[in-house]
Scaffold this active site. Structure first.
Site, PDB file in Angstrom:
ATOM      1  N   CYS A 119      23.376  86.125 -12.426  1.00 33.19           N
ATOM      2  CA  CYS A 119      22.482  85.609 -11.388  1.00 33.19           C
ATOM      3  C   CYS A 119      21.093  85.227 -11.912  1.00 33.19           C
ATOM      4  CB  CYS A 119      22.343  86.627 -10.259  1.00 33.19           C
ATOM      5  SG  CYS A 119      23.922  87.079  -9.516  1.00 33.19           S
ATOM      6  N   HIS A 252      16.138  84.768  -6.335  1.00 32.64           N
ATOM      7  CA  HIS A 252      17.597  84.749  -6.293  1.00 32.64           C
ATOM      8  C   HIS A 252      18.039  85.211  -4.913  1.00 32.64           C
ATOM      9  CE1 HIS A 252      21.735  85.581  -6.939  1.00 32.64           C
ATOM     10  NE2 HIS A 252      21.582  86.888  -7.081  1.00 32.64           N
ATOM     11  N   ASN A 282      25.288  84.688  -1.691  1.00 34.96           N
ATOM     12  CA  ASN A 282      24.860  84.823  -3.082  1.00 34.96           C
ATOM     13  C   ASN A 282      25.696  83.877  -3.943  1.00 34.96           C
ATOM     14  OD1 ASN A 282      24.362  85.592  -5.716  1.00 34.96           O
ATOM     15  ND2 ASN A 282      24.518  87.791  -5.324  1.00 34.96           N
TER      16      ASN A 282
END
EC number: 2.3.1.180
Length: 325
Positions: A119, A252, A282
């Site tokens: 990520c 993020h 996500n």
């Protein structure tokens, strides 16, 4: 004269198939997995996500995002002399997704490679591209974050399968006489490998281990909030700036509670935070460039403003990039 790099175009791509929480809850119920819209929203802030079809790969999503970023920058594929793709879900074991994307785009000949920092991948890739431009190794870089995380989800585990989605985001980074990328701060600590991982690989034509995502949510949350604040402050310190200089925080998009906690620690109100997690979930390395493109195209982020990008992911990796749009 010192050489800098600036973002001159952004782009993104989402698969057409959009699943609301209600859609996903219904699909999971058929598998005997119980969850609810309220449970998902309360814990994550996620209301919908996009899943790619079976024949769509990371390079396909990255291709559309790349074309959109090139259009925004007023460039053609042949103008690009560096391609970096951040992904944890590559099309193949090898070659790199960047090489596959390069061929689909028609930008053959320039260096192309993947960055794997989960990520945090886009923050890592952007930092590498900036360094290569500053060194004179490249003039115009295409930096892409692309993921099809739906391929590695365990749909019998309600604590993880509701969190993730598929998508891609891209930026064009060009050499400039004025600073665009102001600073960056990158870190990793491999002792945390076990709290977020996909513990499988290919051996003799078969999967060895478990090829599905595993996560200790509480451990990830605790670690993420602390390291994100430190990386953000380090990037600000390197640029001689403070929290007050930040126009937009683009974190993020993992969990709204992590984003809220980080913003609070940095003294930033939520109306200065770009939020797309509610609609995208996500999307790992794609989440920051997706959110950046969203902010640019809807008029939130404007030229001349200061943006703070930050990410944290499996590895454990984390980092931040401070830039002037």
């Amino acid at each position: 004269m010192r050489r800098y790099s600036r973002i001159t175009g952004t782009g993104s791509s989402l698969p057409p198939r959009r699943l609301t929480n209600a859609d996903l809850v219904a699909e999971l119920a058929q598998r005997g997995v119980e969850t609810s819209d309220d449970w998902i929203v309360e814990r994550t802030g996620i209301r919908a996500r996009h899943f790619a079809e079976r024949d769509v790969c990371s390079s396909d999503l990255g291709l559309e995002a790349a074309r959109n970023a090139l259009d925004a920058a007023g460039l053609q594929p042949q103008d690009i002399d560096l391609i970096i793709v951040a992904t944890s879900t590559p099309d193949m074991v090898f070659p790199s997704t960047a090489c596959i994307l390069q061929n689909k785009l028609g930008a053959n000949g320039c260096p192309a490679f993947d960055v794997q920092a989960v990520c945090s991948g886009f923050v890592y890739a952007l930092t590498v591209a900036d360094a290569m431009i500053q060194s004179g190794s490249a003039k115009r870089a295409l930096v892409v974050g692309a993921e099809v995380f739906s391929r590695i989800l365990d749909f019998d585990d309600r604590t993880t399968c509701v969190l993730f989605g598929d998508g891609a985001g891209a930026v064009v980074l060009e050499a400039s006489e004025t600073p665009g990328i102001l600073s960056s701060d990158l870190h990793a600590d491999g002792k945390h490998v076990g709290i977020l991982c996909v513990p499988g690989n290919v051996y003799g034509g078969k999967v060895l281990g478990d090829p599905l995502l595993k996560m200790d949510g509480q451990a990830v949350f605790k670690l993420a909030v602390g390291v994100l604040e430190k990386a953000a402050r380090a990037a600000l310190d390197k640029a001689g700036m403070t929290d007050a200089d930040v126009d937009w925080l683009i974190p993020h998009q993992a969990n709204i509670r992590i984003m809220q906690s980080t913003a609070k620690k940095l003294g930033l109100p939520m109306d200065k935070v770009v939020v797309t997690v509610d609609q995208h979930g996500n999307t790992s390395a794609a989440s920051i460039p997706l959110a950046l493109d969203h902010a640019v195209r809807n008029g939130q982020a404007k030229p001349g403003q200061t943006l703070l990008l930050e990410g944290v992911g499996g590895g454990f990796t984390w980092g931040a990039v401070l830039l002037k749009l």
